[in-house]
Scaffold this active site. Structure first.
Site, short mmCIF file in Angstrom:
data_model
loop_
_atom_site.label_atom_id
_atom_site.label_comp_id
_atom_site.label_asym_id
_atom_site.label_seq_id
_atom_site.Cartn_x
_atom_site.Cartn_y
_atom_site.Cartn_z
N LYS A 92 3.36 -15.24 -29.84
CA LYS A 92 4.44 -14.60 -30.32
C LYS A 92 4.49 -13.82 -31.51
O LYS A 92 4.05 -14.41 -32.38
CB LYS A 92 6.21 -15.49 -29.96
CG LYS A 92 7.43 -15.13 -30.30
CD LYS A 92 7.62 -14.59 -28.49
CE LYS A 92 9.13 -14.74 -28.06
NZ LYS A 92 9.27 -14.18 -26.40
N VAL A 196 19.98 -9.91 -17.42
CA VAL A 196 19.54 -10.99 -16.60
C VAL A 196 21.05 -10.70 -16.11
O VAL A 196 20.96 -11.38 -14.52
CB VAL A 196 18.69 -12.08 -16.77
CG1 VAL A 196 18.76 -13.18 -15.64
CG2 VAL A 196 17.25 -11.94 -18.13
P1 NAD Z 1 20.87 -9.13 -23.21
O1 NAD Z 1 20.96 -9.47 -24.42
O2 NAD Z 1 20.77 -8.13 -22.23
O3 NAD Z 1 22.20 -10.43 -22.65
C1 NAD Z 1 22.98 -11.22 -23.03
C2 NAD Z 1 24.38 -11.37 -23.10
O4 NAD Z 1 24.77 -12.71 -23.64
C3 NAD Z 1 24.75 -9.85 -23.60
O5 NAD Z 1 25.62 -9.36 -23.01
C4 NAD Z 1 25.36 -11.20 -25.12
O6 NAD Z 1 26.48 -9.90 -24.91
C5 NAD Z 1 25.69 -11.71 -24.34
N1 NAD Z 1 25.94 -13.24 -25.00
C6 NAD Z 1 25.87 -13.15 -26.49
N2 NAD Z 1 26.18 -14.80 -27.46
C7 NAD Z 1 27.13 -15.12 -25.93
C8 NAD Z 1 27.99 -16.51 -25.92
N3 NAD Z 1 28.27 -16.89 -26.74
N4 NAD Z 1 29.32 -16.20 -24.64
C9 NAD Z 1 28.77 -15.38 -23.60
N5 NAD Z 1 28.07 -14.03 -23.79
C10 NAD Z 1 27.90 -14.33 -24.83
O7 NAD Z 1 19.84 -10.50 -23.01
P2 NAD Z 1 18.83 -10.50 -21.52
O8 NAD Z 1 17.92 -9.66 -21.42
O9 NAD Z 1 20.36 -10.75 -20.65
O10 NAD Z 1 18.74 -11.79 -21.57
C11 NAD Z 1 19.09 -13.13 -21.40
C12 NAD Z 1 18.64 -14.50 -21.53
O11 NAD Z 1 17.51 -14.71 -20.70
C13 NAD Z 1 18.29 -14.72 -23.22
O12 NAD Z 1 18.22 -16.11 -23.51
C14 NAD Z 1 16.61 -14.35 -23.16
O13 NAD Z 1 15.61 -14.86 -23.81
C15 NAD Z 1 15.88 -14.57 -21.33
N6 NAD Z 1 14.97 -14.24 -20.90
C16 NAD Z 1 15.73 -12.54 -21.43
C17 NAD Z 1 14.26 -11.77 -19.11
C18 NAD Z 1 14.93 -10.81 -19.44
O14 NAD Z 1 13.68 -10.44 -18.23
N7 NAD Z 1 15.04 -10.18 -19.66
C19 NAD Z 1 13.18 -13.38 -19.61
C20 NAD Z 1 13.09 -14.54 -19.82
C21 NAD Z 1 14.54 -15.33 -21.04
#
Ligand code: NAD
Length: 366
Positions: A92, A196
């Site tokens: 990372k 996601v």
């Molecule tokens: P994203 O930024 O697209 O979505 C996250 C969402 O959470 C946003 O809409 C944000 O406004 C919302 N949010 C933030 N704080 C919040 C709270 N306190 N209450 C409610 N909503 C809140 O990110 P993503 O790509 O959808 O990823 C989501 C999670 O999954 C992250 O933790 C990321 O590290 C993990 N993840 C994502 C992937 C991927 O393929 N995108 C892969 C593995 C892990």
């Protein structure tokens, strides 16, 4: 060497202590005063293959927080790749700075050169605070980049695969708790409907689950609420609602001393990284409260599978079938946890550790 460091020699050994404790192979400090680049690349383990993990840009409050973040995140990637059967190691990178105003082409290209200098021991990808355009700049200087958009020859957004894997992990948890993996009629609370979360909602609604959603941004909620029959709940209240399954898909560390005893769910299965505030404390605490925790790094590995596929020659069907296997792996982790009398996160880590140790003939600390 600075006077300060000489005056406080324990500072340097502290870092080595931490790195040895967590089992990292290499930590690279990338410094370029001309462009303002201050970055750290953590290479945790390369026994199974090159280390892979995204680059995060964040305005860390101090350098120590940045170091801790990169060490933890890179270690997590080792376990994620190993348990998913991928021939990748854990890595990372973090760039210290404000992603809204601290970035420029020169800095990102300089970072790309640092990545290139590692000769493929570290492969980077997009993470928090980075955009497609930023990755394009990095890719100008190194071929060790993955997760690129389709127009640059990549496989595009990995989120649908992440959501699918998370859904498979959730179904496995339902099988364990309810004896059936059907989610029909189950109340599932999805916290965060970003990339996601929104994809997960679609899968849940298709299966006739009762879905609660929350997000801190109205513009994220709106399209989801418009397209699907879901109940929108306030973001600071969602964890207190009556529910069967809690699916954290926003930020990490939502499971702690306060939230776990009050959670009404019997299952936690979501995509967010590092959901347990402290895995040694909150893994067992979930167990004590009768909550089955589907390990985050196991069930959210679809995204990593997707970028791995990009490196190996992308085939969408193969990637989705790999993500489907998360169902079986999750069930086997629940069995292992029971057999060994440990919490599920630890059981998952032990399985990953076993694979690395058998291939590398090394001892990997947990
Ligand atoms: P994203 O930024 O697209 O979505 C996250 C969402 O959470 C946003 O809409 C944000 O406004 C919302 N949010 C933030 N704080 C919040 C709270 N306190 N209450 C409610 N909503 C809140 O990110 P993503 O790509 O959808 O990823 C989501 C999670 O999954 C992250 O933790 C990321 O590290 C993990 N993840 C994502 C992937 C991927 O393929 N995108 C892969 C593995 C892990």
């Amino acid at each position: 060497m600075s006077e300060e460091l000489l005056a406080n020699p324990s500072t340097s050994s502290l870092l080595f202590d931490e790195v040895s404790k967590m089992g990292h192979e290499q930590v690279v400090f990338c410094n370029d005063p001309n462009t303002g680049l201050k970055a750290i690349i953590g290479i945790h383990n390369t026994v199974l293959g090159p280390s892979l993990g995204g680059t995060r840009m964040w305005p860390y409050k101090n350098e120590k927080s940045a170091i801790i973040d990169v060490l933890r995140l890179s270690r997590g990637m080792t376990f994620k790749a190993a348990i998913s059967g991928l021939n990748l190691g854990g890595g990372k990178a973090v760039i210290i700075g404000d992603p809204k105003k601290g970035k420029n082409e020169a800095m990102l290209r300089r970072f790309g050169k640092f990545v290139d200098g590692l000769g493929g021991r570290y492969i980077t990808a997009e993470d928090v605070g980075m955009s497609e355009k930023d990755m394009e700049y990095i890719a100008m200087e190194t071929e060790h980049v993955t997760g690129l958009p389709e127009k640059l020859g990549g496989a595009g957004d990995p989120s649908p695969v992440t959501a699918y894997g998370t859904y498979m992990g959730m179904k496995a948890a339902a099988k364990k708790v309810y004896g059936s993996d059907s989610l029909e009629g189950k109340i599932v609370a999805v916290q965060g409907v970003g990339h996601v979360g929104a994809n997960l909602v679609e899968l849940l609604v298709k299966e006739k689950a009762t879905v609660l959603v929350s997000d801190i941004f109205e513009e994220k909620i709106e399209p989801v609420a418009k397209e699907f029959k879901v109940q929108v709940v306030p973001s600071d209240e969602i964890m207190g609602y009556p529910m069967d399954i809690y699916a954290p898909c926003a930020l990490g560390a939502t499971l702690d001393d306060e939230t776990i005893p009050n959670l009404k769910a019997r299952i936690v299965a979501g995509a967010a990284n590092n959901q347990l505030a402290d895995e040694d404390i909150h893994g067992p605490l979930c167990q004590q409260h009768g909550i089955l925790y589907a390990p985050d790094f196991l069930i959210n590995a679809g995204g990593l599978m997707n970028v791995y596929g990009e490196l190996m020659g992308y085939d969408r069907e193969i990637i989705f079938s790999k993500a489907e296997n998360i169902y079986d792996t999750t069930l086997s982790i629940f069995e292992l946890a029971e057999k060994e009398g440990v919490h599920t996160q630890l059981a998952a880590m032990k399985l990953a550790q076993k694979r690395i140790e058998s291939v590398g003939k090394i001892k990997l600390p947990l």
